[in-house]
Design a protein around this motif. Structure first.
Motif, PDB file in Angstrom:
ATOM      1  N   SER A   1     -19.817 -36.016 -10.871  1.00 45.03           N
ATOM      2  CA  SER A   1     -21.074 -36.879 -11.009  1.00 45.03           C
ATOM      3  C   SER A   1     -20.454 -37.922 -12.151  1.00 45.03           C
ATOM      4  CB  SER A   1     -22.282 -36.363 -11.611  1.00 45.03           C
ATOM      5  OG  SER A   1     -21.990 -35.799 -12.918  1.00 45.03           O
ATOM      6  N   ASP A   2     -21.380 -39.209 -12.511  1.00 44.84           N
ATOM      7  CA  ASP A   2     -20.984 -40.021 -13.278  1.00 44.84           C
ATOM      8  C   ASP A   2     -21.664 -39.921 -14.606  1.00 44.84           C
ATOM      9  OD1 ASP A   2     -23.624 -40.277 -12.673  1.00 44.84           O
ATOM     10  OD2 ASP A   2     -23.632 -42.514 -12.200  1.00 44.84           O
ATOM     11  N   LEU A   3     -21.718 -38.483 -15.010  1.00 51.07           N
ATOM     12  CA  LEU A   3     -22.240 -38.128 -16.439  1.00 51.07           C
ATOM     13  C   LEU A   3     -21.634 -38.907 -17.520  1.00 51.07           C
ATOM     14  CD1 LEU A   3     -24.051 -36.062 -17.836  1.00 51.07           C
ATOM     15  CD2 LEU A   3     -22.223 -34.655 -17.881  1.00 51.07           C
ATOM     16  N   ASP A   4     -22.351 -39.539 -18.320  1.00 49.27           N
ATOM     17  CA  ASP A   4     -21.916 -40.260 -19.468  1.00 49.27           C
ATOM     18  C   ASP A   4     -22.668 -39.677 -20.765  1.00 49.27           C
ATOM     19  OD1 ASP A   4     -21.206 -42.136 -21.424  1.00 49.27           O
ATOM     20  OD2 ASP A   4     -21.884 -44.056 -20.361  1.00 49.27           O
ATOM     21  N   LEU A   5     -21.677 -39.366 -21.582  1.00 49.69           N
ATOM     22  CA  LEU A   5     -22.216 -38.802 -22.697  1.00 49.69           C
ATOM     23  C   LEU A   5     -21.936 -39.416 -24.125  1.00 49.69           C
ATOM     24  CD1 LEU A   5     -21.299 -34.965 -22.306  1.00 49.69           C
ATOM     25  CD2 LEU A   5     -23.672 -36.126 -21.661  1.00 49.69           C
ATOM     26  N   SER A   6     -21.572 -40.773 -23.906  1.00 55.86           N
ATOM     27  CA  SER A   6     -21.122 -41.346 -24.916  1.00 55.86           C
ATOM     28  C   SER A   6     -22.146 -41.962 -25.888  1.00 55.86           C
ATOM     29  CB  SER A   6     -20.307 -42.858 -24.444  1.00 55.86           C
ATOM     30  OG  SER A   6     -21.408 -43.669 -23.650  1.00 55.86           O
ATOM     31  N   ASP A   7     -23.530 -42.104 -25.555  1.00 54.02           N
ATOM     32  CA  ASP A   7     -24.558 -42.385 -26.311  1.00 54.02           C
ATOM     33  C   ASP A   7     -25.156 -41.142 -26.822  1.00 54.02           C
ATOM     34  OD1 ASP A   7     -25.598 -41.596 -23.936  1.00 54.02           O
ATOM     35  OD2 ASP A   7     -26.444 -43.643 -23.715  1.00 54.02           O
ATOM     36  N   ALA A   8     -24.838 -39.963 -26.563  1.00 49.87           N
ATOM     37  CA  ALA A   8     -25.262 -38.807 -26.896  1.00 49.87           C
ATOM     38  C   ALA A   8     -25.413 -38.549 -28.453  1.00 49.87           C
ATOM     39  CB  ALA A   8     -24.959 -37.465 -26.322  1.00 49.87           C
ATOM     40  N   ARG A   9     -26.190 -37.879 -28.982  1.00 50.79           N
ATOM     41  CA  ARG A   9     -26.120 -37.779 -30.402  1.00 50.79           C
ATOM     42  C   ARG A   9     -25.119 -36.674 -31.119  1.00 50.79           C
ATOM     43  NH1 ARG A   9     -31.914 -36.398 -33.347  1.00 50.79           N
ATOM     44  NH2 ARG A   9     -32.252 -38.643 -32.384  1.00 50.79           N
ATOM     45  N   GLN A  10     -24.985 -35.791 -30.057  1.00 50.54           N
ATOM     46  CA  GLN A  10     -23.904 -34.594 -30.382  1.00 50.54           C
ATOM     47  C   GLN A  10     -22.933 -34.553 -29.038  1.00 50.54           C
ATOM     48  OE1 GLN A  10     -27.169 -31.905 -30.504  1.00 50.54           O
ATOM     49  NE2 GLN A  10     -26.042 -30.475 -29.074  1.00 50.54           N
ATOM     50  N   GLN A  11     -21.890 -34.101 -29.189  1.00 44.71           N
ATOM     51  CA  GLN A  11     -20.954 -33.957 -28.117  1.00 44.71           C
ATOM     52  C   GLN A  11     -20.505 -32.406 -27.960  1.00 44.71           C
ATOM     53  OE1 GLN A  11     -19.725 -36.765 -26.346  1.00 44.71           O
ATOM     54  NE2 GLN A  11     -21.207 -37.766 -27.525  1.00 44.71           N
ATOM     55  N   ARG A  12     -21.137 -31.652 -28.479  1.00 46.56           N
ATOM     56  CA  ARG A  12     -20.993 -30.282 -28.270  1.00 46.56           C
ATOM     57  C   ARG A  12     -22.317 -29.858 -28.063  1.00 46.56           C
ATOM     58  NH1 ARG A  12     -16.734 -27.803 -26.590  1.00 46.56           N
ATOM     59  NH2 ARG A  12     -17.119 -26.033 -27.629  1.00 46.56           N
ATOM     60  N   PHE A  13     -22.405 -28.871 -27.009  1.00 44.59           N
ATOM     61  CA  PHE A  13     -23.714 -28.512 -26.646  1.00 44.59           C
ATOM     62  C   PHE A  13     -23.705 -26.851 -26.399  1.00 44.59           C
ATOM     63  CE2 PHE A  13     -23.135 -32.504 -24.876  1.00 44.59           C
ATOM     64  CZ  PHE A  13     -24.136 -33.222 -25.339  1.00 44.59           C
ATOM     65  N   ARG A  14     -24.897 -26.210 -26.627  1.00 38.25           N
ATOM     66  CA  ARG A  14     -24.919 -24.555 -26.640  1.00 38.25           C
ATOM     67  C   ARG A  14     -25.119 -24.519 -25.050  1.00 38.25           C
ATOM     68  NH1 ARG A  14     -29.131 -26.080 -29.622  1.00 38.25           N
ATOM     69  NH2 ARG A  14     -30.728 -25.292 -27.940  1.00 38.25           N
ATOM     70  N   SER A  15     -25.317 -25.117 -24.449  1.00 35.47           N
ATOM     71  CA  SER A  15     -25.507 -24.697 -22.837  1.00 35.47           C
ATOM     72  C   SER A  15     -25.481 -25.982 -21.963  1.00 35.47           C
ATOM     73  CB  SER A  15     -26.805 -23.679 -22.504  1.00 35.47           C
ATOM     74  OG  SER A  15     -28.102 -24.383 -22.761  1.00 35.47           O
TER      75      SER A  15
ATOM     76  N   LEU B   1     -30.237 -38.779 -27.912  1.00 34.61           N
ATOM     77  CA  LEU B   1     -29.560 -39.798 -28.334  1.00 34.61           C
ATOM     78  C   LEU B   1     -29.333 -40.205 -29.565  1.00 34.61           C
ATOM     79  CD1 LEU B   1     -30.599 -42.308 -25.188  1.00 34.61           C
ATOM     80  CD2 LEU B   1     -28.972 -40.396 -25.203  1.00 34.61           C
ATOM     81  N   ARG B   2     -28.240 -41.046 -29.880  1.00 36.84           N
ATOM     82  CA  ARG B   2     -27.897 -41.454 -31.301  1.00 36.84           C
ATOM     83  C   ARG B   2     -28.915 -42.617 -31.562  1.00 36.84           C
ATOM     84  NH1 ARG B   2     -25.479 -46.168 -30.116  1.00 36.84           N
ATOM     85  NH2 ARG B   2     -23.898 -46.222 -28.375  1.00 36.84           N
ATOM     86  N   ASP B   3     -29.120 -42.532 -32.845  1.00 36.75           N
ATOM     87  CA  ASP B   3     -30.077 -43.884 -33.273  1.00 36.75           C
ATOM     88  C   ASP B   3     -29.685 -45.036 -32.894  1.00 36.75           C
ATOM     89  OD1 ASP B   3     -31.744 -41.659 -34.341  1.00 36.75           O
ATOM     90  OD2 ASP B   3     -30.702 -42.092 -36.574  1.00 36.75           O
TER      91      ASP B   3
END
Length: 296
Positions: free
Chosen positions: A56-70, A79-81
């Motif tokens: 997919s075109d998943l984009d996590l660049s604006d996520a508050r965190q880059q590591r996820f539990r699941s 999202l980051r502030d």
């Protein structure tokens, strides 16, 4: 040809897409995915997110965190502030979510479109004819969240949340392929009808988050988190929650659709047209001129 393009070409074939996402035990698949996505075992988590990004075109660049539990933790990421600035113009209703604009326009004879040639009645969507009558000759817009998008939704204006009505139903896919094949699809799927009243002008605005296959789970931040709307008991929950424009209202567990209704006098913004991309906080509708003048 890349692996992603091969997968995309297969899934984009309408017959195959419809079979893969609808001609399976939809409720069972949804329950299974809800369980699987919350597995926190590192190998399962990393493999799931890795495959998702590959296909997919998943984009996590604006996520508050880059590591996820699941995988689930990634789906409902914050999202980051500052990632979604909210238009502060009091004369604008803004988009409650990141989405692709679907059908949009006027409510005519109590009907709207899910896609060209497929009308449905607002009263069937709401389950309440009197509520639907408020939006006679008003306007609406359908906002479709894809699986890779930010899944939280926010207040479109300063408003008072008056009630939430849970309507049980199916979990048909809500992509354009299904919308062209299943009549009155939104009226068949599980959904919540959220009634709000704008704080300054008093106008009624209603949001209808609609569940879909692999989704069928909605969390509303203004209600008790222990409350499961799907359990037996009263289907309409009264509330008196004031939210500010852009404030979080809830989230989907995966991705789905939100339909926004506003009464007569509201106008869709020029950029809101089918197929357009829109983000949280961007202009969606313009308030009536009388309300505009009163706010000056």
């Amino acid at each position: 040809m890349t692996f992603r393009s091969v997968i995309a070409s297969i899934v984009q074939q309408e017959d195959i897409n419809f079979l893969l996402t609808n001609r399976i035990p939809r409720r069972l698949a949804t329950q299974f995915f809800g369980w699987f996505s919350q597995i926190e075992q590192p190998f399962v988590r990393d493999l799931s997110i890795g495959l998702w990004r590959l296909c997919s075109d998943l984009d996590l660049s604006d996520a508050r965190q880059q590591r996820f539990r699941s995988l689930h933790d990634c789906f409902i990421r914050q999202l980051r502030d500052g990632a979604r600035p909210v238009d502060a113009d009091p004369n604008l209703l803004v988009s409650p979510c990141d989405a692709i604009v679907g059908a949009a326009g006027l409510v005519e004879d109590g009907q709207v479109l899910q896609i060209k040639g497929f009308p449905y009645r607002v009263r069937d969507l709401f389950g309440d004819e009197n509520h639907a009558a408020i939006f006679s000759n008003g306007c609406y817009v359908t906002l479709r969240l894809t699986a890779t998008m930010y899944h939280h939704f926010h207040a479109p204006h300063d408003c008072l949340i008056q009630s939430t009505t849970y309507v049980s139903g199916d979990t048909w896919n809500v992509n354009p392929i299904a919308l062209k094949r299943v009549e009155r699809l939104f009226c068949k799927n599980e959904r919540a009808v959220i009634r709000t009243r704008l704080s300054a002008s008093g106008h009624s605005v209603t949001l209808v988050p609609v569940a879909a296959i692999l989704v069928a789970s909605l969390r509303l931040s203004f209600l008790d988190p222990s409350l499961d709307l799907r359990r037996a008991g009263p289907r309409t929950i009264r509330c008196d929650a004031a939210v500010q424009k852009g404030e979080a209202m809830g989230w989907f567990q995966h991705g789905s659709t939100i339909i926004v209704f506003a009464p007569k006098g509201f106008r869709l913004c020029e950029t809101v047209r089918p197929g357009a991309m829109i983000r949280v906080g961007q202009p969606l509708m313009r308030l009536p001129e009388a309300a505009t003048a009163a706010s000056r």
